[in-house]
Design an enzyme around this catalytic site. Structure first.
Site, PDB file in Angstrom:
ATOM      1  N   HIS A  87      12.710   3.254   1.201  1.00 16.85           N
ATOM      2  CA  HIS A  87      12.783   4.525   1.936  1.00 16.85           C
ATOM      3  C   HIS A  87      14.202   5.093   1.882  1.00 16.85           C
ATOM      4  O   HIS A  87      14.400   6.295   1.707  1.00 16.85           O
ATOM      5  CB  HIS A  87      12.403   4.321   3.408  1.00 16.85           C
ATOM      6  N   GLY A 140       7.909   8.034  -3.104  1.00 17.07           N
ATOM      7  CA  GLY A 140       8.197   6.924  -4.013  1.00 17.07           C
ATOM      8  C   GLY A 140       7.076   6.731  -5.025  1.00 17.07           C
ATOM      9  O   GLY A 140       5.895   6.911  -4.712  1.00 17.07           O
ATOM     10  N   LYS A 157       5.957   4.052  -6.037  1.00 16.22           N
ATOM     11  CA  LYS A 157       5.058   2.922  -5.743  1.00 16.22           C
ATOM     12  C   LYS A 157       3.671   3.429  -5.370  1.00 16.22           C
ATOM     13  O   LYS A 157       2.670   2.857  -5.739  1.00 16.22           O
ATOM     14  CB  LYS A 157       5.604   2.028  -4.636  1.00 16.22           C
TER      15      LYS A 157
END
Ligand code: PAF
Length: 309
Positions: A39, A152, A154
């Site tokens: 983050h 992100g 991910k």
């Protein structure tokens, strides 16, 4: 300095309105808290590209299905603020931490249903997840009036879903996807990693290891879907792991390429995924995205790579 915390949309609007009057650019990093270095890398990117950054912290109930980890999801506002303090040298970070009542007032009854990229993969295993994500993210865009939002890689599929509704609904915001942050041993950073026992944490390395192996094979010239999938599966398999999917797909559509001339490969999870009834080509072209979802003991982990971009 600890960042200023705002919990009401009306107050946030006033702040952002005055920033925009001064021609200042506002970045948004949407989170569910339990912040980690992944983050922080989004926050750093936002600080680089914007004058002020809003970090939203809200554990969004509508993206969890019954039986998922909504109740146990870590809520760590104080340590989140301490972490944000470390990058708030210029005092240009706000935290927006709305209450559930602010986000979903009584009689709330409007949801954003995204088609295309929300249907395969996570959409098959968590059919209501992206409806909840798209709804809360659109609300956050409207509540914060940010100029640019950072997500992100991910959650690669999540980013594609957000891009789709931003395009479809003409939402006036730019979407930036930032690289996956990994621990030194390769594990993709995630708030859910804290659920892993030391043994499971060690086994969880199989996700990043299998992706690195696949990347090496692709860089050596392999384009055979079945070979890559089998090699990944062999690394992921363990009696305490459940593989939800290994997907080798086009990064834009999140679908495998279709076969030409009826030359088909393995159809995989055909009944559930959007357009997956089409025949799948046994080979793929670059760029390609490989996405994994694996339950390691009770913890569901996702990871991905994009090769050839
Ligand atoms: O990626 C997340 O943490 C969440 O899905 C998001 C984007 C903050 C929406 O709740």
């Amino acid at each position: 300095m600890k960042p200023v915390v705002v919990s009401e949309c009306a107050e946030l609007h006033k702040i952002v309105h005055s920033l925009h009057l001064q021609d200042l650019r506002v970045g948004l990093v949407p989170t569910m808290g339990a912040l980690h270095d992944g983050h922080l890398s989004l926050v750093r990117e936002s600080l680089k590209q914007s004058d002020f950054t809003i970090v939203s912290i809200f554990v969004n109930p509508t993206q969890f299905a019954p039986g998922e980890d909504f109740d146990k999801y870590p809520r760590t506002l104080q340590s989140d603020l301490e972490l944000l303090e470390t990058v708030n040298e210029k005092e240009n970070i706000f935290v927006f931490a709305p209450t559930a009542g602010e986000m979903y007032p009584k009689n709330f009854d409007t949801f954003v249903e995204v088609g295309g990229p929300s249907k395969p993969l996570e959409g098959t295993f968590r059919p209501t997840h992206f409806r909840g994500v798209a709804t809360v993210v659109l609300k956050l865009f409207n509540m914060t009036q940010a100029d640019v939002a950072f997500f992100g890689q991910k959650d690669f599929q999540q980013v594609q879903v957000i891009r789709q509704f931003v395009r479809d609904l003409n939402v006036p915001i730019k979407i930036k996807m930032c690289p996956i942050r990994r621990e030194e041993d390769g594990l993709a950073m995630s708030s859910r990693n804290r659920y892993l026992s030391p043994d499971a944490r060690q086994r969880a390395l199989c996700l990043s290891r299998s992706l690195r192996h696949a990347e090496t094979l692709i860089q050596a010239g392999c384009r055979d879907r079945a070979v890559i999938e089998a090699e990944i599966r062999a690394i992921l398999e363990h009696p305490q792991h459940k593989i939800d999917y290994i997907a080798i797909v086009n990064p834009d559509t999140l679908l495998p390429e279709e076969a030409e001339n009826g030359n088909t490969g393995n159809v995989g999870n055909a009944e559930n995924g959007n357009a997956l009834n089409a025949s799948i080509s046994p080979t793929f072209t670059l760029p390609v995205a490989i996405l994994l979802a694996v339950r390691v003991d009770d913890t569901r982990l996702i990871d991905n790579i994009v090769v050839g971009e």
